[in-house]
Design an enzyme around this catalytic site. Sequence first.
Site, PDB file in Angstrom:
ATOM      1  N   PHE A 133       0.837  -1.193   0.000  1.00 37.80           N
ATOM      2  CA  PHE A 133       0.000   0.000   0.000  1.00 37.80           C
ATOM      3  C   PHE A 133       0.876   1.249   0.000  1.00 37.80           C
ATOM      4  O   PHE A 133       1.842   1.324   0.768  1.00 37.80           O
ATOM      5  CB  PHE A 133      -0.933  -0.011   1.221  1.00 37.80           C
ATOM      6  CG  PHE A 133      -1.976   1.058   1.158  1.00 37.80           C
ATOM      7  CD1 PHE A 133      -3.082   0.924   0.331  1.00 37.80           C
ATOM      8  CD2 PHE A 133      -1.848   2.221   1.891  1.00 37.80           C
ATOM      9  CE1 PHE A 133      -4.040   1.915   0.247  1.00 37.80           C
ATOM     10  CE2 PHE A 133      -2.801   3.224   1.819  1.00 37.80           C
ATOM     11  CZ  PHE A 133      -3.897   3.066   0.998  1.00 37.80           C
ATOM     12  N   ASP A 202       2.040  -5.009   8.514  1.00 35.81           N
ATOM     13  CA  ASP A 202       0.830  -4.184   8.457  1.00 35.81           C
ATOM     14  C   ASP A 202      -0.349  -5.155   8.352  1.00 35.81           C
ATOM     15  O   ASP A 202      -0.448  -5.936   7.392  1.00 35.81           O
ATOM     16  CB  ASP A 202       0.906  -3.254   7.240  1.00 35.81           C
ATOM     17  CG  ASP A 202      -0.314  -2.325   7.132  1.00 35.81           C
ATOM     18  OD1 ASP A 202      -1.366  -2.647   7.722  1.00 35.81           O
ATOM     19  OD2 ASP A 202      -0.210  -1.299   6.436  1.00 35.81           O
ATOM     20  N   TYR A 227     -10.786   0.788  10.580  1.00 37.00           N
ATOM     21  CA  TYR A 227     -12.025   1.071   9.825  1.00 37.00           C
ATOM     22  C   TYR A 227     -12.367   0.039   8.766  1.00 37.00           C
ATOM     23  O   TYR A 227     -13.366   0.162   8.085  1.00 37.00           O
ATOM     24  CB  TYR A 227     -11.957   2.469   9.179  1.00 37.00           C
ATOM     25  CG  TYR A 227     -10.679   2.784   8.440  1.00 37.00           C
ATOM     26  CD1 TYR A 227     -10.435   2.289   7.169  1.00 37.00           C
ATOM     27  CD2 TYR A 227      -9.721   3.601   9.027  1.00 37.00           C
ATOM     28  CE1 TYR A 227      -9.265   2.592   6.503  1.00 37.00           C
ATOM     29  CE2 TYR A 227      -8.531   3.910   8.365  1.00 37.00           C
ATOM     30  CZ  TYR A 227      -8.314   3.407   7.098  1.00 37.00           C
ATOM     31  OH  TYR A 227      -7.150   3.701   6.441  1.00 37.00           O
ATOM     32  N   LYS A 228     -11.534  -0.996   8.628  1.00 40.15           N
ATOM     33  CA  LYS A 228     -11.824  -2.005   7.604  1.00 40.15           C
ATOM     34  C   LYS A 228     -12.628  -3.134   8.247  1.00 40.15           C
ATOM     35  O   LYS A 228     -13.790  -2.955   8.575  1.00 40.15           O
ATOM     36  CB  LYS A 228     -10.527  -2.491   6.980  1.00 40.15           C
ATOM     37  CG  LYS A 228      -9.725  -1.379   6.293  1.00 40.15           C
ATOM     38  CD  LYS A 228      -8.435  -1.938   5.729  1.00 40.15           C
ATOM     39  CE  LYS A 228      -7.534  -0.853   5.175  1.00 40.15           C
ATOM     40  NZ  LYS A 228      -8.063  -0.178   4.007  1.00 40.15           N
ATOM     41  N   ARG A 390     -12.006  -4.589  -7.102  1.00 42.98           N
ATOM     42  CA  ARG A 390     -11.689  -5.226  -5.821  1.00 42.98           C
ATOM     43  C   ARG A 390     -12.977  -5.520  -5.063  1.00 42.98           C
ATOM     44  O   ARG A 390     -13.840  -4.652  -4.936  1.00 42.98           O
ATOM     45  CB  ARG A 390     -10.833  -4.230  -5.036  1.00 42.98           C
ATOM     46  CG  ARG A 390      -9.877  -4.812  -4.066  1.00 42.98           C
ATOM     47  CD  ARG A 390      -8.947  -3.738  -3.530  1.00 42.98           C
ATOM     48  NE  ARG A 390      -9.628  -2.669  -2.823  1.00 42.98           N
ATOM     49  CZ  ARG A 390      -9.156  -2.076  -1.715  1.00 42.98           C
ATOM     50  NH1 ARG A 390      -8.009  -2.450  -1.213  1.00 42.98           N
ATOM     51  NH2 ARG A 390      -9.819  -1.097  -1.138  1.00 42.98           N
TER      52      ARG A 390
HETATM   53  C1  LIG Z   1      -2.263  -1.833   3.845  1.00 43.64           C
HETATM   54  C2  LIG Z   1      -2.750  -0.502   4.270  1.00 43.64           C
HETATM   55  N1  LIG Z   1      -2.046   0.218   5.164  1.00 43.64           N
HETATM   56  C3  LIG Z   1      -2.461   1.437   5.561  1.00 43.64           C
HETATM   57  C4  LIG Z   1      -3.631   1.987   5.073  1.00 43.64           C
HETATM   58  C5  LIG Z   1      -4.118   3.336   5.462  1.00 43.64           C
HETATM   59  O1  LIG Z   1      -3.449   3.940   6.482  1.00 43.64           O
HETATM   60  P1  LIG Z   1      -4.066   5.196   7.226  1.00 43.64           P
HETATM   61  O2  LIG Z   1      -5.076   4.682   8.203  1.00 43.64           O
HETATM   62  O3  LIG Z   1      -2.915   5.859   7.838  1.00 43.64           O
HETATM   63  O4  LIG Z   1      -4.754   6.057   6.199  1.00 43.64           O
HETATM   64  C6  LIG Z   1      -4.399   1.258   4.170  1.00 43.64           C
HETATM   65  C7  LIG Z   1      -5.667   1.834   3.648  1.00 43.64           C
HETATM   66  O5  LIG Z   1      -6.369   1.313   2.862  1.00 43.64           O
HETATM   67  C8  LIG Z   1      -3.944   0.002   3.749  1.00 43.64           C
HETATM   68  O6  LIG Z   1      -4.642  -0.711   2.858  1.00 43.64           O
END
Ligand SMILES: Cc1ncc(COP(=O)(O)O)c(C=O)c1O
Length: 431
Positions: A133, A202, A227-228, A390
Amino acid sequence: MTTRQDCLLLDADDPLAALRAQFELPEGTIYLDGNSLGVLPRATAARVQQVITAEWGRDLIKSWNTAGWIDLPQRVGNKIARLVGARDNELVVADSTSVNLFKVLSAAAKIVGQASVGSAPQRRVIVSERTNFPTDLYIAESQCRELGWELELLDADAIGQRLNEDVALLMLTHVNYRTGRMHDMAGLTAQAHAAGVRVVWDLAHSAGAVPVDLHAAQADFAVGCGYKYLNGGPGAPAFVWVHPEHADSFWQPLAGWMGHAAPFEFTPGYRPAPGIARYLCGTPAVLSLAALECGVDTVLAAEPFGGMVALRAKSIALTELFADLIDERCAGSGLSVVSPREAAQRGSQVCLTHAGSEPDSAYAIVQALIARGVIGDFRAGDANADDILRFGFTPLYTRFVDVCDAVEHLRQVMTGGEWREARFNQRAAVT
Ligand SMILES: Cc1ncc(COP(=O)(O)O)c(C=O)c1O
């Protein structure tokens, strides 16, 4: 061929079916984007309302103590810990994933630096996946600029063999945000450790989606999104976990007062709190934490039904059904599944590409589907990666019949050429 009736029977037999009632799902919508923004839990509005009217409105500042606001980062953190194989008081909720990544990369770099004092050659490389990402890559790039290090991006299959004595850190997203491909966390971590490399994971697309056992994998650091699959709401705070062996080793760079050993002593000098609490920085976002707690509770509600193991079994069944139905019903449309077909290598999403002459076809197909009430999303490609459609499958609220109906809509969008309509070909700011 699996029929709609078969899917209805699968739903009738689904031991997790009752968990769907925890959510506000809009009528007429098939939501396949919980890998980007989870659905609103039914409990959230009342809980946030209570925090606003009773805890803030009536009890005002007393609520930091009386309502336990000050403990929310640890309290919600302990709940998330149960989903990712961490122990009590090892994980806190704070800031965003990007910010937490900055903290742990910095701490990890210091650990590596300390270990390599006097030894040659110096470890100065962060290895990551080319299609990781972007925020992860940007934060790592900025760390490398600070440290005079290099960020090296590789294809997933080339990562293992690159781990040698000049690599400092391996930073990976466990489940790739584009393809849904899942890394072998324990295997890669062991390989990295054998080469003296520390690993940052991550878990944005893993927490609440696939079973994770940070301790069993002997991971060093982990961050993830609220939030996912944790259903914490737009911009929900993120989480950070550090192996207890490392947690006390170094200051994290954002040495804010909430990470101080005694914030309410108001002393001028920084004294980091023991353990993971030092990874906090500023005042907790109480309203967002209250909403996130409701979201995490929706996942924990699966515990009596087998928890993450049961959710994973359903997720595999849903993603497999989707991929198989795409093969069967969308044959000849140019759509093909790019996520791994082997369940062990796939997270809880399935991605498609569209082979066509029109450059923005994948975007337009997603827009046409959204207009029909089937919500997925689009991620742009580049020279190294195709544009993708997706689809995320959150087993807490996605039914087998939703999968079947979504594919039928997709079939109709493709056979009628509906996606070519001009209204589906205008890019919005968020895709
Ligand atoms: C793998 C991954 N890391 C980080 C993030 C987003 O990070 P942040 O919450 O800092 O916007 C996402 C967002 O979709 C993501 O898919």
